[in-house]
Design a protein around this motif. Structure first.
Motif, PDB file in Angstrom:
ATOM      1  N   TRP A   1      12.525   5.481  52.052  1.00 42.95           N
ATOM      2  CA  TRP A   1      11.474   5.635  51.044  1.00 42.95           C
ATOM      3  C   TRP A   1      11.982   5.134  49.704  1.00 42.95           C
ATOM      4  O   TRP A   1      13.175   5.190  49.414  1.00 42.95           O
ATOM      5  N   SER A   2      11.066   4.663  48.894  1.00 41.83           N
ATOM      6  CA  SER A   2      11.434   4.150  47.572  1.00 41.83           C
ATOM      7  C   SER A   2      10.559   4.787  46.506  1.00 41.83           C
ATOM      8  O   SER A   2       9.344   4.952  46.691  1.00 41.83           O
ATOM      9  N   PHE A   3      11.200   5.143  45.396  1.00 40.60           N
ATOM     10  CA  PHE A   3      10.502   5.623  44.209  1.00 40.60           C
ATOM     11  C   PHE A   3      10.730   4.677  43.029  1.00 40.60           C
ATOM     12  O   PHE A   3      10.373   4.995  41.901  1.00 40.60           O
ATOM     13  N   ARG A   4      11.312   3.522  43.304  1.00 43.87           N
ATOM     14  CA  ARG A   4      11.637   2.587  42.231  1.00 43.87           C
ATOM     15  C   ARG A   4      10.387   1.878  41.724  1.00 43.87           C
ATOM     16  O   ARG A   4       9.442   1.657  42.488  1.00 43.87           O
ATOM     17  N   PRO A   5      10.369   1.505  40.452  1.00 41.78           N
ATOM     18  CA  PRO A   5       9.229   0.732  39.943  1.00 41.78           C
ATOM     19  C   PRO A   5       9.137  -0.612  40.651  1.00 41.78           C
ATOM     20  O   PRO A   5      10.144  -1.278  40.876  1.00 41.78           O
TER      21      PRO A   5
ATOM     22  N   VAL B   1      21.404  11.497  68.073  1.00 40.58           N
ATOM     23  CA  VAL B   1      21.598  12.408  66.954  1.00 40.58           C
ATOM     24  C   VAL B   1      22.278  11.673  65.802  1.00 40.58           C
ATOM     25  O   VAL B   1      23.292  10.992  65.992  1.00 40.58           O
ATOM     26  N   ILE B   2      21.727  11.811  64.610  1.00 42.00           N
ATOM     27  CA  ILE B   2      22.333  11.225  63.415  1.00 42.00           C
ATOM     28  C   ILE B   2      23.241  12.268  62.785  1.00 42.00           C
ATOM     29  O   ILE B   2      22.803  13.365  62.423  1.00 42.00           O
ATOM     30  N   THR B   3      24.491  11.936  62.639  1.00 39.09           N
ATOM     31  CA  THR B   3      25.503  12.900  62.213  1.00 39.09           C
ATOM     32  C   THR B   3      25.871  12.797  60.750  1.00 39.09           C
ATOM     33  O   THR B   3      26.323  13.785  60.161  1.00 39.09           O
ATOM     34  N   SER B   4      25.694  11.614  60.141  1.00 39.08           N
ATOM     35  CA  SER B   4      26.184  11.433  58.773  1.00 39.08           C
ATOM     36  C   SER B   4      25.420  10.301  58.109  1.00 39.08           C
ATOM     37  O   SER B   4      24.973   9.355  58.775  1.00 39.08           O
ATOM     38  N   VAL B   5      25.284  10.396  56.777  1.00 39.05           N
ATOM     39  CA  VAL B   5      24.595   9.389  55.972  1.00 39.05           C
ATOM     40  C   VAL B   5      25.380   9.195  54.686  1.00 39.05           C
ATOM     41  O   VAL B   5      25.877  10.155  54.085  1.00 39.05           O
ATOM     42  N   ALA B   6      25.494   7.934  54.262  1.00 36.54           N
ATOM     43  CA  ALA B   6      26.083   7.599  52.960  1.00 36.54           C
ATOM     44  C   ALA B   6      25.210   6.532  52.322  1.00 36.54           C
ATOM     45  O   ALA B   6      24.673   5.660  53.023  1.00 36.54           O
ATOM     46  N   MET B   7      25.080   6.575  50.989  1.00 36.01           N
ATOM     47  CA  MET B   7      24.233   5.587  50.338  1.00 36.01           C
ATOM     48  C   MET B   7      24.650   5.389  48.898  1.00 36.01           C
ATOM     49  O   MET B   7      25.180   6.285  48.247  1.00 36.01           O
ATOM     50  N   ASP B   8      24.451   4.157  48.431  1.00 32.22           N
ATOM     51  CA  ASP B   8      24.575   3.844  47.017  1.00 32.22           C
ATOM     52  C   ASP B   8      23.325   3.068  46.627  1.00 32.22           C
ATOM     53  O   ASP B   8      22.299   3.145  47.300  1.00 32.22           O
ATOM     54  N   TYR B   9      23.390   2.297  45.539  1.00 28.65           N
ATOM     55  CA  TYR B   9      22.196   1.594  45.079  1.00 28.65           C
ATOM     56  C   TYR B   9      21.790   0.462  46.016  1.00 28.65           C
ATOM     57  O   TYR B   9      20.618   0.122  46.099  1.00 28.65           O
ATOM     58  N   ASP B  10      22.733  -0.100  46.743  1.00 26.29           N
ATOM     59  CA  ASP B  10      22.454  -1.274  47.568  1.00 26.29           C
ATOM     60  C   ASP B  10      22.249  -0.960  49.034  1.00 26.29           C
ATOM     61  O   ASP B  10      21.429  -1.588  49.687  1.00 26.29           O
ATOM     62  N   GLN B  11      23.030  -0.031  49.597  1.00 24.59           N
ATOM     63  CA  GLN B  11      23.023   0.191  51.039  1.00 24.59           C
ATOM     64  C   GLN B  11      22.782   1.649  51.390  1.00 24.59           C
ATOM     65  O   GLN B  11      23.079   2.559  50.610  1.00 24.59           O
TER      66      GLN B  11
ATOM     67  N   ASN C   1      19.270  -2.067  53.976  1.00 22.55           N
ATOM     68  CA  ASN C   1      19.118  -2.484  52.588  1.00 22.55           C
ATOM     69  C   ASN C   1      18.290  -1.429  51.860  1.00 22.55           C
ATOM     70  O   ASN C   1      17.159  -1.134  52.234  1.00 22.55           O
ATOM     71  N   ALA C   2      18.855  -0.849  50.803  1.00 23.85           N
ATOM     72  CA  ALA C   2      18.191   0.252  50.112  1.00 23.85           C
ATOM     73  C   ALA C   2      16.970  -0.201  49.330  1.00 23.85           C
ATOM     74  O   ALA C   2      16.107   0.615  49.015  1.00 23.85           O
ATOM     75  N   ASP C   3      16.886  -1.482  49.021  1.00 22.60           N
ATOM     76  CA  ASP C   3      15.758  -1.963  48.223  1.00 22.60           C
ATOM     77  C   ASP C   3      14.564  -2.347  49.084  1.00 22.60           C
ATOM     78  O   ASP C   3      13.422  -2.224  48.656  1.00 22.60           O
ATOM     79  N   SER C   4      14.813  -2.788  50.308  1.00 19.21           N
ATOM     80  CA  SER C   4      13.724  -3.209  51.180  1.00 19.21           C
ATOM     81  C   SER C   4      13.554  -2.322  52.401  1.00 19.21           C
ATOM     82  O   SER C   4      12.510  -2.352  53.049  1.00 19.21           O
ATOM     83  N   GLY C   5      14.588  -1.544  52.744  1.00 20.79           N
ATOM     84  CA  GLY C   5      14.536  -0.708  53.936  1.00 20.79           C
ATOM     85  C   GLY C   5      14.829  -1.437  55.219  1.00 20.79           C
ATOM     86  O   GLY C   5      14.795  -0.834  56.303  1.00 20.79           O
TER      87      GLY C   5
ATOM     88  N   GLY D   1      21.978  -3.489  32.670  1.00 16.91           N
ATOM     89  CA  GLY D   1      23.123  -2.826  32.081  1.00 16.91           C
ATOM     90  C   GLY D   1      23.364  -1.453  32.655  1.00 16.91           C
ATOM     91  O   GLY D   1      24.424  -0.886  32.462  1.00 16.91           O
ATOM     92  N   PHE D   2      22.377  -0.885  33.376  1.00 16.46           N
ATOM     93  CA  PHE D   2      22.550   0.425  33.970  1.00 16.46           C
ATOM     94  C   PHE D   2      22.659   0.349  35.484  1.00 16.46           C
ATOM     95  O   PHE D   2      23.408   1.080  36.089  1.00 16.46           O
ATOM     96  N   LEU D   3      21.898  -0.532  36.115  1.00 12.29           N
ATOM     97  CA  LEU D   3      21.853  -0.551  37.563  1.00 12.29           C
ATOM     98  C   LEU D   3      22.241  -1.915  38.093  1.00 12.29           C
ATOM     99  O   LEU D   3      21.794  -2.932  37.574  1.00 12.29           O
ATOM    100  N   PRO D   4      23.060  -1.970  39.129  1.00 10.14           N
ATOM    101  CA  PRO D   4      23.419  -3.268  39.711  1.00 10.14           C
ATOM    102  C   PRO D   4      22.291  -3.840  40.531  1.00 10.14           C
ATOM    103  O   PRO D   4      21.387  -3.126  40.956  1.00 10.14           O
ATOM    104  N   ARG D   5      22.341  -5.114  40.723  1.00 13.37           N
ATOM    105  CA  ARG D   5      21.329  -5.783  41.516  1.00 13.37           C
ATOM    106  C   ARG D   5      21.594  -5.582  43.001  1.00 13.37           C
ATOM    107  O   ARG D   5      22.711  -5.318  43.442  1.00 13.37           O
ATOM    108  N   THR D   6      20.549  -5.753  43.786  1.00 10.21           N
ATOM    109  CA  THR D   6      20.667  -5.612  45.230  1.00 10.21           C
ATOM    110  C   THR D   6      21.117  -6.932  45.835  1.00 10.21           C
ATOM    111  O   THR D   6      20.642  -7.988  45.472  1.00 10.21           O
ATOM    112  N   ASN D   7      22.050  -6.846  46.780  1.00 13.91           N
ATOM    113  CA  ASN D   7      22.544  -8.042  47.446  1.00 13.91           C
ATOM    114  C   ASN D   7      21.982  -8.110  48.855  1.00 13.91           C
ATOM    115  O   ASN D   7      21.636  -7.108  49.465  1.00 13.91           O
ATOM    116  N   SER D   8      21.920  -9.306  49.388  1.00 14.39           N
ATOM    117  CA  SER D   8      21.613  -9.509  50.798  1.00 14.39           C
ATOM    118  C   SER D   8      22.830 -10.156  51.443  1.00 14.39           C
ATOM    119  O   SER D   8      23.454 -11.029  50.859  1.00 14.39           O
ATOM    120  N   TYR D   9      23.171  -9.710  52.633  1.00 12.01           N
ATOM    121  CA  TYR D   9      24.415 -10.124  53.248  1.00 12.01           C
ATOM    122  C   TYR D   9      24.152 -10.862  54.555  1.00 12.01           C
ATOM    123  O   TYR D   9      23.267 -10.477  55.329  1.00 12.01           O
TER     124      TYR D   9
END
Length: 637
Positions: free
Chosen positions: A604-608, A223-233, A247-251, A617-625
């Motif tokens: 899922w992604s809706f990004r161009p 069971v998945i109980t909780s989810v948190a997300m920002d632009y990167d993760q 990774n939010a950009d690649s899944g 200037g509006f959105l940060p870049r995605t990092n890989s860790y």
């Protein structure tokens, strides 16, 4: 013998008689008959415009149909005028301000260079962003200034656009455009293009990046109980005690955080970057108490100290304001950082411990003890390393997650604290004791006790002005955050109200219940705007922005509606047995469900995707860790 006479020389050439050339006008008259008519037409200028018009009329009356068609095709381009070149700049921009179709802007910018310079001015695109309700508050860590970088001279042009003023323009006057915003500021044109593409992709269903399937060992283990997300993760907490990070950009799943001994019931993500926000008094109330022993401090390795920004100077905001921002919490359980270079995850669950994780290394930095029962909800303040937790032990606790210690215990509830929401330095807690309480995080003072519900409270929402609460009594109450008075009692549901979201900017309150209904209310007069029969069973997730409302239910559907009209847009993903959680933000949607007996985590992604275009200037870049299996460090508080 006769003598020959000498040869006579040839006579010298005589002078050549040259006739002077006739005038050029006479030559043209003799050679080109057409020129004669032009000369005659020019001589008519002395007789006035009427004579010239009679001459033209006589010529046209003698023309054939094909000749008249030729005249028409020749005259039409000659009559075209670039009217924008003749208008004052303020009138040109006033005309363009009525255009709300971006395709019209795109076509107009291709007319000529002058029109292109006119259309690409940033202020027009900022107005278009506001008209389409695209938010301008998204910031990269490097850009923290105000989004209004438009020169005052430009505002004055629009201010004078409706005034009746006289302008003296000569035909040779160059068309001067108002100055564009400084290049250091954000590009509203790129931001609009990006947001418009997101909106279009949302209507088309988006792209499935990754689908992660996990076998269920025990009935409740998957069971998945909780989810948190920002632009990167995307951070997912499970009842089997694990935390997955995607990774939010690649899944792609980037790592799994292992350390909890029992199920994880709450996660919160602190984005990297940001700035340090001080409290209203100007002195931060996060210092170590005098009675706390110094030997209880944990010695962290240098890499973890850097991850928490413990040693470096505090990165203060560029603006002169130092008071706490009244920015509401994020619906996706993410908050802005305090200047730390790495994203941080805060988690809690049935093992009663609060854990602080470094996402980059995957290491658990702190294990904080204090609660005596399950931690049910977690929130972290924007731009401050302050976490607030609610537990089944009926307490609310405030923690310094940068130094790993307890700040204060907020006591007053008589039963389990089920839900939390924060705004600025105030937190609202909802409890099974049928009350909500408003607290000051910095002082620990209980500002208000909100009484009115007849049964347990399951959900609260707080935007700094209004407080909304819902529970088993099927009603939703709206409270004044300043006075604590009940402003409205909103009926409509027939079962538990388990989902709430407030938006003062949109003037909306959205509610979701176990009856499958989703209702939106106006915050102006508290009247119901839309009543949507969204699901056949309980609504498990609900969130909206100015354009779309996304819901998920136990019937296995994820549905998208228009926020303003309530019209159904599309169903995301294929139908499943049950959907536990859905989080959607920054062009990424995470769907957590059970399908064919397995736990499924879809990104899922809706990004161009064309040329990886993103509005700088509006959105940060995605990092890989990188991955790391280093041990964690803990302390008791």
């Amino acid at each position: 013998m006769p003598i020959a006479s000498p040869p006579t020389p040839a006579p010298s050439p005589g002078p050549t008689l040259t006739t002077p050339n006739p005038p050029l006008q006479a030559q043209l008259t003799q050679v080109d008959p057409v020129s004669l008519s032009r000369i005659e037409f020019a001589n008519l200028a002395a007789h006035g415009p009427a004579a010239r018009r009679r001459y033209l009329a006589s010529l046209l009356s003698d023309c054939t149909h094909s000749e008249l068609l030729f005249i028409s095709q020749t005259i039409t381009p000659m009559l075209k005028r670039d009217f924008f070149a003749k208008l004052p700049p303020e009138l040109a921009y006033h005309i363009l301000s009525f255009i709300d179709d971006p395709k019209t802007f795109a076509r107009a910018s291709q007319v000529c260079r002058r029109w292109h310079d006119l259309i690409t001015n940033e202020y027009l695109w900022k107005r278009l962003c506001q008209r389409y309700n695209f938010p301008l508050s998204i910031r990269s860590p490097e850009y923290t200034e105000s989004d209004d970088h438009i020169p005052e001279s430009f505002h004055s042009l629009f201010k004078r656009a409706g005034e009746h003023t006289q302008h003296h323009d000569s035909p040779n006057t160059s068309f001067q455009l108002p100055p564009s915003p400084t290049p250091a500021g954000p590009s509203y044109r790129k931001h609009f293009q990006y947001s418009y593409t997101l909106m279009r992709n949302m209507r088309r269903g988006g792209t499935l990046l990754q689908s992660h399937r996990m076998s269920v060992v025990t009935p409740d283990g998957g069971v998945i109980t909780s989810v948190a997300m920002d632009y990167d993760q995307v951070v997912v907490g499970l009842a089997n005690s694990k935390i997955h990070v995607f990774n939010a950009d690649s899944g792609v799943m980037s790592r799994t955080l292992i350390g909890h001994e029992l199920g994880v019931w709450a996660v919160h993500l602190v984005s990297r970057g940001g700035f340090w926000q001080e409290n209203p008094g100007g002195v931060d109330n996060l210092n170590r108490p005098d009675d706390e022993p110094q030997d209880r401090e944990v010695l962290l390795p240098p890499e973890l100290r850097r991850a928490l920004a413990l040693d470096g100077p505090k990165q203060l905001p560029h603006t002169s304001a130092r008071s706490i921002s009244e920015k509401p919490s994020d619906i996706c359980c993410a908050s802005e950082g305090w200047g730390q270079p790495n994203p941080i995850v805060v988690s809690g669950g049935c093992d009663k411990r609060l854990r602080v994780w470094d996402v980059v290394s995957g290491r658990c930095i702190y294990v904080l003890e204090g609660h005596t029962s399950t931690i049910r909800c977690i929130r972290v303040l924007h731009n401050r390393p302050v976490a607030v937790t609610g537990s089944r032990d009926a307490t609310v606790r405030v923690w310094n997650i940068q130094e790993g210690r307890l700040l204060r215990v907020l006591q007053g509830h008589q039963q389990s604290v089920r839900c939390l929401d924060v705004c600025g330095n105030r937190v609202v807690s909802g409890s099974y004791d049928t009350t909500c309480r408003v607290w000051n995080v910095d002082t620990g003072e209980c500002l208000h006790v909100l009484r009115g519900h007849g049964l347990q409270i399951y959900s609260v929402a707080f935007d700094g002005v209004h407080i909304a609460s819902g529970g088993i009594d099927t009603t939703v109450r709206v409270w004044d955050a300043k006075s604590g008075n009940c402003l409205a009692l909103l009926p409509g549901h027939t079962a538990l109200v388990c989902q709430l979201q407030l938006s003062s900017s949109a003037g909306l309150l959205a509610t979701g219940g176990s009856d499958g209904r989703v209702i939106t209310f106006s915050l102006r007069d508290y009247s119901p705007l839309q009543r949507i029969a969204a699901h056949d069973s309980s609504v498990t997730s609900l969130q909206f922005d100015s354009n779309f409302l996304i819901t998920a239910g136990n019937d296995g559907r994820v549905r998208v509606y228009e926020t303003q009209s309530g019209a159904h847009v599309i169903d995301l993903s294929e139908r499943s047995e049950s959907v536990w959680k859905v989080a959607c933000n920054y062009g990424t949607c995470a769907i957590m469900c059970r399908r064919a007996g397995k736990t499924v985590m879809e990104i899922w992604s809706f990004r161009p995707r064309e040329n990886n275009s993103e509005p700088q200037g509006f959105l940060p870049r995605t990092n890989s860790y990188p991955r790391s299996g280093a041990p964690y460090y803990s302390r008791l508080s």
